[in-house]
Design a protein around this motif. Structure first.
Motif, PDB file in Angstrom:
ATOM      1  N   ARG A 117      -9.503   3.773   0.134  1.00  0.00           N
ATOM      2  CA  ARG A 117     -10.186   2.733  -0.645  1.00  0.00           C
ATOM      3  C   ARG A 117     -11.134   1.975   0.272  1.00  0.00           C
ATOM      4  O   ARG A 117     -10.743   1.556   1.372  1.00  0.00           O
ATOM      5  N   VAL A 132     -14.264  -1.079  -0.266  1.00  0.00           N
ATOM      6  CA  VAL A 132     -15.016  -1.878  -1.235  1.00  0.00           C
ATOM      7  C   VAL A 132     -16.008  -2.801  -0.532  1.00  0.00           C
ATOM      8  O   VAL A 132     -15.817  -3.201   0.618  1.00  0.00           O
ATOM      9  N   TRP A 175     -16.862  -0.316  -5.320  1.00  0.00           N
ATOM     10  CA  TRP A 175     -16.463   0.738  -4.373  1.00  0.00           C
ATOM     11  C   TRP A 175     -17.691   1.153  -3.566  1.00  0.00           C
ATOM     12  O   TRP A 175     -18.810   1.142  -4.050  1.00  0.00           O
ATOM     13  N   ARG A 199       0.829  -1.210   0.000  1.00  0.00           N
ATOM     14  CA  ARG A 199       0.000   0.000   0.000  1.00  0.00           C
ATOM     15  C   ARG A 199       0.865   1.262   0.000  1.00  0.00           C
ATOM     16  O   ARG A 199       0.341   2.371  -0.003  1.00  0.00           O
ATOM     17  N   TYR A 246     -10.259   9.767  -3.012  1.00  0.00           N
ATOM     18  CA  TYR A 246     -11.032   8.549  -2.755  1.00  0.00           C
ATOM     19  C   TYR A 246     -11.143   7.742  -4.044  1.00  0.00           C
ATOM     20  O   TYR A 246     -11.500   8.285  -5.094  1.00  0.00           O
ATOM     21  N   ASP A 247     -10.821   6.461  -3.959  1.00  0.00           N
ATOM     22  CA  ASP A 247     -10.785   5.571  -5.126  1.00  0.00           C
ATOM     23  C   ASP A 247     -12.199   5.065  -5.438  1.00  0.00           C
ATOM     24  O   ASP A 247     -12.816   4.382  -4.622  1.00  0.00           O
ATOM     25  N   SER A 273     -13.044   3.046  -8.118  1.00  0.00           N
ATOM     26  CA  SER A 273     -12.915   2.012  -9.149  1.00  0.00           C
ATOM     27  C   SER A 273     -13.449   0.696  -8.604  1.00  0.00           C
ATOM     28  O   SER A 273     -13.260   0.378  -7.433  1.00  0.00           O
ATOM     29  N   ALA A 301      -4.523   7.927  -0.989  1.00  0.00           N
ATOM     30  CA  ALA A 301      -5.807   7.515  -1.552  1.00  0.00           C
ATOM     31  C   ALA A 301      -6.505   6.596  -0.559  1.00  0.00           C
ATOM     32  O   ALA A 301      -5.878   5.678   0.000  1.00  0.00           O
ATOM     33  N   ILE A 351      -8.505  -4.746  -5.922  1.00  0.00           N
ATOM     34  CA  ILE A 351      -8.791  -4.126  -4.616  1.00  0.00           C
ATOM     35  C   ILE A 351      -7.561  -3.383  -4.113  1.00  0.00           C
ATOM     36  O   ILE A 351      -7.639  -2.218  -3.739  1.00  0.00           O
ATOM     37  N   GLU A 352      -6.425  -4.063  -4.119  1.00  0.00           N
ATOM     38  CA  GLU A 352      -5.157  -3.403  -3.758  1.00  0.00           C
ATOM     39  C   GLU A 352      -4.613  -2.683  -4.989  1.00  0.00           C
ATOM     40  O   GLU A 352      -4.955  -3.029  -6.122  1.00  0.00           O
ATOM     41  N   TRP A 353      -3.718  -1.727  -4.770  1.00  0.00           N
ATOM     42  CA  TRP A 353      -3.139  -0.980  -5.887  1.00  0.00           C
ATOM     43  C   TRP A 353      -1.880  -1.654  -6.423  1.00  0.00           C
ATOM     44  O   TRP A 353      -1.405  -1.335  -7.496  1.00  0.00           O
TER      45      TRP A 353
END
Length: 507
Positions: free
Chosen positions: A455, A457, A467, A393, A494-495, A497, A453, A504-506
């Protein structure tokens, strides 16, 4: 002997969902590739899944139905079409792909499979072929406006086929169809409950482990905690738990998790290995490289600690059923099991046998078993957290200062979700430290600091995720708090997507 339903997988994206629905009926079931299964005395019936192939294609998945003997069988979509084709009926390409909602125009509820199913009931279709002609002794029992054969039964046999998917929520009476098959046609007993699972598993572990010692790596998460409690109930102090602080945990998590395990009576040793991980990770920014370093160092630390315990023979792991299913494809074993669920190098390196008490359970079932074991809700309700932790992260190289920033941001976000009653509405949440600096103004000064950012979900199993539409007012308060309280951050995004196409993770 526990009654069992066998689900033979032809590659459908919905196969795990069939298993979940059957288990919601308190009936035990297992998924096996269509090409590799065994009919044992405890099998009460068989479900043939759907699949991405066409029965008309050369080399499409096929099996010898004689192997199923006189057992009740339910073919779903591909499975239904395969039964028709193998018995001399006709399956043809549809004029148009039949995908989406449809309604049953005719329903013969005299047949056990369709008892209580209403005319007009909504079903979900997902196929490019359709059954156009039933073989001899195949009885039509349901149709839709556009599909002449929505369901059939083989005369004189407890064998059924349906072209719709009863396992998805869009099929409004799908649970009734599955209940009719599993309970009424197969006669499977509905006695597979969390309490029974605990009782049987602990008894089996006592037999399997005897007086042997087991070492298990705790993470603070649901799976490893429930696995530890099951093994603990079986062998008590012969279970040795190790909780490694890799420096990439959430803020104050190391101390908090150790304290929570004390209350459960577990024999846990905490190992502070932060500096070792930071040294090894120095300068590494490639996500895969970071994962490999974190995995390798964990194995080294865990191995060293385990060797200080004399005569350990077993490695306990919190592997759950989706990990097992994903490691076996329809056509045989796949290359790897998810690396963040299983540290694959450990058993071989340590010359240990593996014990996995949860490897037949889905995530929600693990939580139910945890409740039966009276594990506190704050452990059972914990969001999933990646094995490499904050290491994936932080979207750049890892330093103690970056970890400090992200831990502070993450703590404000997660605590805010809990304080405002939003935590349980979210499946997984966290913050990402981006490799981006932006201009800001604080007081009379211009700043050039980090962007984070957030996240959050919603998901059932992590395979897909949406999201979460967190309230703007909440996001505004959290953003202000982060910027005001976390030194080094001057911008919060705020993500929004979903997965797919995003993960889920970047990293």
């Amino acid at each position: 002997m526990q009654d069992k339903i066998l689900i033979l997988d032809f590659g459908s994206q919905y196969t795990q969902l069939i298993a979940r629905r059957v288990r919601e009926l308190n009936v035990y079931c297992e998924i096996h590739p269509f090409s590799k299964f065994e009919i044992t005395p405890d099998v009460k019936g068989v479900i043939l899944s759907g699949g991405p192939c066409s029965v008309l294609d050369e080399g499409s998945p096929d099996m010898d139905m004689e192997e199923l003997g006189e057992l009740p069988v339910l073919g779903i979509c591909y499975g239904a079409q395969l039964l028709v084709k193998k018995n001399g009926g006709t399956v043809a390409k549809s004029n148009h792909r039949e995908y989406g909602r449809a309604n049953l125009k005719t329903v013969d509820s005299h047949f056990d499979l369709l008892k209580e199913i209403e005319i007009g009931s909504q079903v979900w279709m997902s196929h490019g072929d359709t059954i156009t002609n039933l073989p001899d002794k195949f009885q039509l029992i349901s149709a839709t406006e556009s599909i002449p054969v929505a369901a059939y039964k083989i005369e004189g046999k407890p064998v059924y086929g349906i072209q719709f998917h009863p396992e998805v929520t869009h099929t409004t009476q799908g649970k009734i169809v599955l209940r009719n098959f599993v309970v009424h046609i197969c006669g499977a007993s509905q006695d597979w409950t969390p309490d029974i699972f605990v009782e049987e598993t602990v008894a089996n572990l006592k037999k399997q482990l005897g007086d042997d010692k087991v070492v298990l790596g705790l993470s603070g998460g649901v799976d490893s905690s429930v696995a530890a409690m099951l093994i603990h109930q079986a062998i008590g102090k012969n279970l040795y738990c190790i909780f490694v602080d890799n420096g990439l945990l959430r803020k104050d998590e190391f101390e908090g998790v150790l304290k929570s395990y004390e209350g459960l009576g577990l024999n846990v040793k905490g190992v502070d290995a932060k500096s070792r991980f930071y040294d090894e990770l120095k300068g590494a920014s490639d996500p895969e490289k970071k994962r490999k370093i974190i995995g390798r160092v964990f194995i080294e630390v865990f191995d060293e600690e385990a060797k200080s315990i004399k005569d350990v023979k077993w490695l306990g792991q919190g592997t759950i059923y989706p990990d097992v299913i994903e490691s076996v494809s329809v056509n045989g074993p796949s290359v790897t099991i998810k690396s963040h669920h299983n540290v694959g190098g450990l058993p071989a390196k340590m010359n240990l046998k593996v014990v996995e008490p949860l490897n037949t359970l889905f995530k929600d079932e693990v939580r139910n078993v945890g409740r039966s074991l009276e594990i506190p809700d704050f452990i059972l309700g914990r969001h999933p957290f990646p094995g490499p932790g904050l290491g994936i992260r932080i979207l750049s190289d890892i330093t103690p200062e970056k970890v400090r920033i992200l831990q502070d941001v993450d703590a404000i976000f997660i605590n805010g979700l809990k304080e405002e009653g939003l935590y349980d509405e979210v499946w997984q949440a966290g913050a990402m430290l981006l490799p981006v600096q932006s201009v800001g103004v604080m007081g009379d000064e211009r700043t050039y600091e980090n962007v984070v950012a957030l996240r959050a979900v919603a998901s059932l199993d992590g395979m897909t995720a949406d999201w979460v539409h967190l309230p703007y007012e909440f996001l505004g308060r959290i953003s202000n708090k982060i910027i005001n309280q976390v030194k080094g951050v001057n911008r919060v995004v705020y993500d929004i997507s979903s997965k797919p196409p995003a993960t889920i993770e970047w990293e």
